[in-house]
Design a protein around this motif. Structure first.
Motif, PDB file in Angstrom:
ATOM      1  N   MET A   1      -6.769   8.205  -3.768  1.00 14.90           N
ATOM      2  CA  MET A   1      -6.078   6.984  -3.340  1.00 14.90           C
ATOM      3  C   MET A   1      -6.050   6.814  -1.827  1.00 14.90           C
ATOM      4  O   MET A   1      -6.290   5.718  -1.313  1.00 14.90           O
ATOM      5  CB  MET A   1      -4.638   6.994  -3.877  1.00 14.90           C
ATOM      6  CG  MET A   1      -3.914   5.654  -3.738  1.00 14.90           C
ATOM      7  SD  MET A   1      -4.516   4.391  -4.872  1.00 14.90           S
ATOM      8  CE  MET A   1      -5.225   3.187  -3.760  1.00 14.90           C
ATOM      9  N   ASN A   2      -5.778   7.871  -1.085  1.00 16.11           N
ATOM     10  CA  ASN A   2      -5.719   7.754   0.370  1.00 16.11           C
ATOM     11  C   ASN A   2      -7.062   7.325   0.951  1.00 16.11           C
ATOM     12  O   ASN A   2      -7.125   6.537   1.898  1.00 16.11           O
ATOM     13  CB  ASN A   2      -5.283   9.082   0.994  1.00 16.11           C
ATOM     14  CG  ASN A   2      -3.832   9.404   0.722  1.00 16.11           C
ATOM     15  OD1 ASN A   2      -3.027   8.509   0.489  1.00 16.11           O
ATOM     16  ND2 ASN A   2      -3.485  10.674   0.734  1.00 16.11           N
TER      17      ASN A   2
ATOM     18  N   ASP B   1      -0.799   7.179  10.278  1.00 12.52           N
ATOM     19  CA  ASP B   1      -1.491   7.085   8.998  1.00 12.52           C
ATOM     20  C   ASP B   1      -2.028   5.677   8.819  1.00 12.52           C
ATOM     21  O   ASP B   1      -1.847   4.809   9.681  1.00 12.52           O
ATOM     22  CB  ASP B   1      -0.586   7.509   7.838  1.00 12.52           C
ATOM     23  CG  ASP B   1       0.644   6.608   7.679  1.00 12.52           C
ATOM     24  OD1 ASP B   1       0.629   5.472   8.201  1.00 12.52           O
ATOM     25  OD2 ASP B   1       1.612   7.033   7.025  1.00 12.52           O
TER      26      ASP B   1
ATOM     27  N   ARG C   1      -3.567  16.122  -5.146  1.00 16.72           N
ATOM     28  CA  ARG C   1      -2.650  15.187  -4.508  1.00 16.72           C
ATOM     29  C   ARG C   1      -1.942  15.848  -3.332  1.00 16.72           C
ATOM     30  O   ARG C   1      -1.379  16.927  -3.444  1.00 16.72           O
ATOM     31  CB  ARG C   1      -1.617  14.707  -5.524  1.00 16.72           C
ATOM     32  CG  ARG C   1      -0.680  13.666  -4.937  1.00 16.72           C
ATOM     33  CD  ARG C   1       0.127  13.012  -6.026  1.00 16.72           C
ATOM     34  NE  ARG C   1       0.999  12.011  -5.473  1.00 16.72           N
ATOM     35  CZ  ARG C   1       1.727  11.182  -6.200  1.00 16.72           C
ATOM     36  NH1 ARG C   1       1.664  11.230  -7.494  1.00 16.72           N
ATOM     37  NH2 ARG C   1       2.509  10.287  -5.636  1.00 16.72           N
TER      38      ARG C   1
ATOM     39  N   GLN D   1       0.328   4.153  -2.643  1.00 19.89           N
ATOM     40  CA  GLN D   1       0.033   5.494  -2.143  1.00 19.89           C
ATOM     41  C   GLN D   1       0.999   6.527  -2.699  1.00 19.89           C
ATOM     42  O   GLN D   1       0.608   7.645  -3.036  1.00 19.89           O
ATOM     43  CB  GLN D   1       0.080   5.487  -0.617  1.00 19.89           C
ATOM     44  CG  GLN D   1      -0.377   6.789   0.037  1.00 19.89           C
ATOM     45  CD  GLN D   1      -0.281   6.705   1.546  1.00 19.89           C
ATOM     46  OE1 GLN D   1       0.690   6.214   2.104  1.00 19.89           O
ATOM     47  NE2 GLN D   1      -1.321   7.167   2.228  1.00 19.89           N
ATOM     48  N   SER D   2       2.281   6.155  -2.796  1.00 17.11           N
ATOM     49  CA  SER D   2       3.284   7.107  -3.278  1.00 17.11           C
ATOM     50  C   SER D   2       3.163   7.359  -4.775  1.00 17.11           C
ATOM     51  O   SER D   2       3.498   8.444  -5.252  1.00 17.11           O
ATOM     52  CB  SER D   2       4.691   6.602  -2.952  1.00 17.11           C
ATOM     53  OG  SER D   2       4.990   5.415  -3.680  1.00 17.11           O
TER      54      SER D   2
ATOM     55  N   LEU E   1       0.812  -1.212   0.000  1.00 19.17           N
ATOM     56  CA  LEU E   1       0.000   0.000   0.000  1.00 19.17           C
ATOM     57  C   LEU E   1       0.849   1.267   0.000  1.00 19.17           C
ATOM     58  O   LEU E   1       0.421   2.296  -0.530  1.00 19.17           O
ATOM     59  CB  LEU E   1      -0.937  -0.012   1.205  1.00 19.17           C
ATOM     60  CG  LEU E   1      -1.950  -1.166   1.238  1.00 19.17           C
ATOM     61  CD1 LEU E   1      -2.855  -1.051   2.454  1.00 19.17           C
ATOM     62  CD2 LEU E   1      -2.793  -1.197  -0.032  1.00 19.17           C
ATOM     63  N   SER E   2       2.041   1.207   0.593  1.00 16.67           N
ATOM     64  CA  SER E   2       2.900   2.398   0.591  1.00 16.67           C
ATOM     65  C   SER E   2       3.359   2.729  -0.825  1.00 16.67           C
ATOM     66  O   SER E   2       3.441   3.902  -1.210  1.00 16.67           O
ATOM     67  CB  SER E   2       4.106   2.196   1.516  1.00 16.67           C
ATOM     68  OG  SER E   2       4.888   1.099   1.099  1.00 16.67           O
TER      69      SER E   2
ATOM     70  N   ILE F   1      -7.582   3.568   0.206  1.00 16.69           N
ATOM     71  CA  ILE F   1      -6.801   2.750   1.137  1.00 16.69           C
ATOM     72  C   ILE F   1      -7.481   2.705   2.499  1.00 16.69           C
ATOM     73  O   ILE F   1      -7.567   1.652   3.145  1.00 16.69           O
ATOM     74  CB  ILE F   1      -5.365   3.294   1.250  1.00 16.69           C
ATOM     75  CG1 ILE F   1      -4.600   3.044  -0.054  1.00 16.69           C
ATOM     76  CG2 ILE F   1      -4.621   2.645   2.425  1.00 16.69           C
ATOM     77  CD1 ILE F   1      -3.210   3.653  -0.089  1.00 16.69           C
TER      78      ILE F   1
END
Length: 419
Positions: A254-255, A328, A406, A234-235, A230-231, A258
């Motif tokens: 996206m955040n 987070d 973003r 997310q990036s 997921l990191s 997730i």
């Protein structure tokens, strides 16, 4: 129809580069247990009853890996596709790559697609690395002069120059991945589809791949990225899709996607802490029991939040310190706060129940976060309850175009500017 639409900053929305319209995929799977039979048993059983296997518990049934999936993808988007194992993520990419046809629905594509769905996709193991670069480029529809123009960059990025004339079958899994990714990324397809393959590469190569995918996206090309990391998602990705049992459960920023994946979409402002597992602490003499967040009111950016923590102590407690942290959705702790920050250490006699109220300004940007609770005393740790609640911080300006921008950070800081 679920659609992902991104503000491109233009008055007129461009045509989608991909239109996925009511895609469904059905497989026939074995139902029940079919007993092992010898050849003689099979022949004898067939003449006795052709349907004996069904009566013995065997047979086939329909399984819908995808059901009525619809969304649009616009040029330059990076879309992360997440979900549990078996949600239909890889099946969706295989349909988009034309590896397997959909059972129902249709896809409209307005760009050349390159896919990296498994290590060595499109490679011939008997050919050398050099020959496979040209083979794979031709499969992607590139002309020979285009492949030659990009050849040195592909080899340099992959780091397999020393083994370039060695057959692919002698490459390690990581080396095959390096070359396959380099070919897919540098031959400039309009649409790049990537499944969970980067997990094979080492950390340095993963960083290079993420950087390259970001570069591909910023150059106006489109990336669809499936991963359980997921990191990484997310990036890289601004927008996301959450699949569950072959259906779109949530799509959008996206955040937020997730957060829905990790919390099942549940955000509570009052939590019965007694129902949450304690980590590493089993103390019946002290228990945090409930947590109230902002008295059920929404939490807006750069505004004060109120927590009400109730607990019970059955034995006297000296030098009690309560604390909480905010992390987070990937459990990276961002903020930590303890009562000792205000020089509050409590000495408590036996009591039935107490409640402590704490107010603070988290200065967090809009998003969804985890809240962790803890307590200790002079004798050591009393309680630690991780991820006891999920909190959502709402932007003050609730326009869709503002919310979808973003995020380049997590905190909002006070500052004074002069010129």
């Amino acid at each position: 129809m679920d659609q992902i639409k991104v503000d491109t900053g233009r008055c007129k929305m461009p045509k989608p580069i991909l239109e996925i319209q009511n895609i469904s995929k059905k497989f026939r799977i074995q139902r029940g247990h079919t007993p092992y039979l010898s050849l003689r048993d099979s022949v004898t059983g067939f003449f006795k009853s052709p349907f004996s296997l069904e009566r013995a518990g065997g047979g086939l049934e329909d399984f819908w890996a995808l059901k009525n999936i619809s969304f649009d993808v616009y040029p330059g988007e990076s879309i992360g596709i997440i979900g549990k194992n078996g949600a239909g993520k890889s099946t969706l990419l295989k349909i988009l790559s034309e590896i397997t046809p959909p059972t129902e629905g249709k896809i409209i594509s307005r760009g050349r697609i390159a896919s990296l769905l498994e290590v060595g996709t499109g490679f011939h193991h008997e050919l050398s690395g050099r020959e496979n670069v040209f083979l794979n480029g031709s499969i992607l529809g590139m002309k020979r002069k285009e492949i030659i123009a990009k050849f040195d960059e592909i080899v340099d990025f992959s780091g397999v120059e020393k083994f370039l004339d060695t057959p692919i079958k002698h490459y390690s899994t990581g080396m095959q991945l390096r070359l396959a990714f380099a070919v897919a990324a540098f031959l400039e397809p309009e649409i790049l589809l990537i499944d969970e393959v980067l997990a094979v590469g080492d950390a340095e190569f993963q960083r290079k791949c993420i950087g390259k995918m970001d570069e591909v996206s910023k150059s106006g090309r489109t990336v669809l990225f499936v991963s359980h990391n997921l990191s990484q998602v997310q990036s890289l990705c601004r927008m996301g899709i959450l699949l569950d049992k072959g259906k779109i459960l949530h799509n959008g920023e996206m955040n937020t996607v997730i957060a829905h994946y990790l919390t099942n979409g549940e955000i509570k402002h009052f939590v019965d802490v007694k129902n949450f597992p304690r980590i590493g602490v089993k103390n019946d003499d002290f228990q945090i029991e409930t947590l109230g967040i902002n008295k059920g009111n929404p939490i807006y950016e750069n505004e004060t939040v109120t927590l009400e923590i109730s607990f019970q102590n059955k034995q006297p407690v000296k030098e009690l310190v309560l604390g909480f942290s905010i992390s987070d959705m990937l459990n990276n702790i961002i903020i930590e706060c303890r009562s000792t920050a205000s020089y509050k250490e409590y000495n408590l006699s036996v009591s039935v129940k107490k409640k402590i109220t704490v107010t603070f300004n988290p200065k967090l940007k809009a998003g969804i976060y985890n809240l962790n609770l803890g307590a200790r005393c002079a004798k050591g740790m009393l309680e630690y309850v991780p991820s006891v609640a999920t909190i959502e911080i709402i932007p003050k300006q609730e326009k869709a175009e503002e919310w979808n921008k973003r995020s380049e950070g997590l905190l909002i800081t006070d500052s004074h500017w002069e010129i």
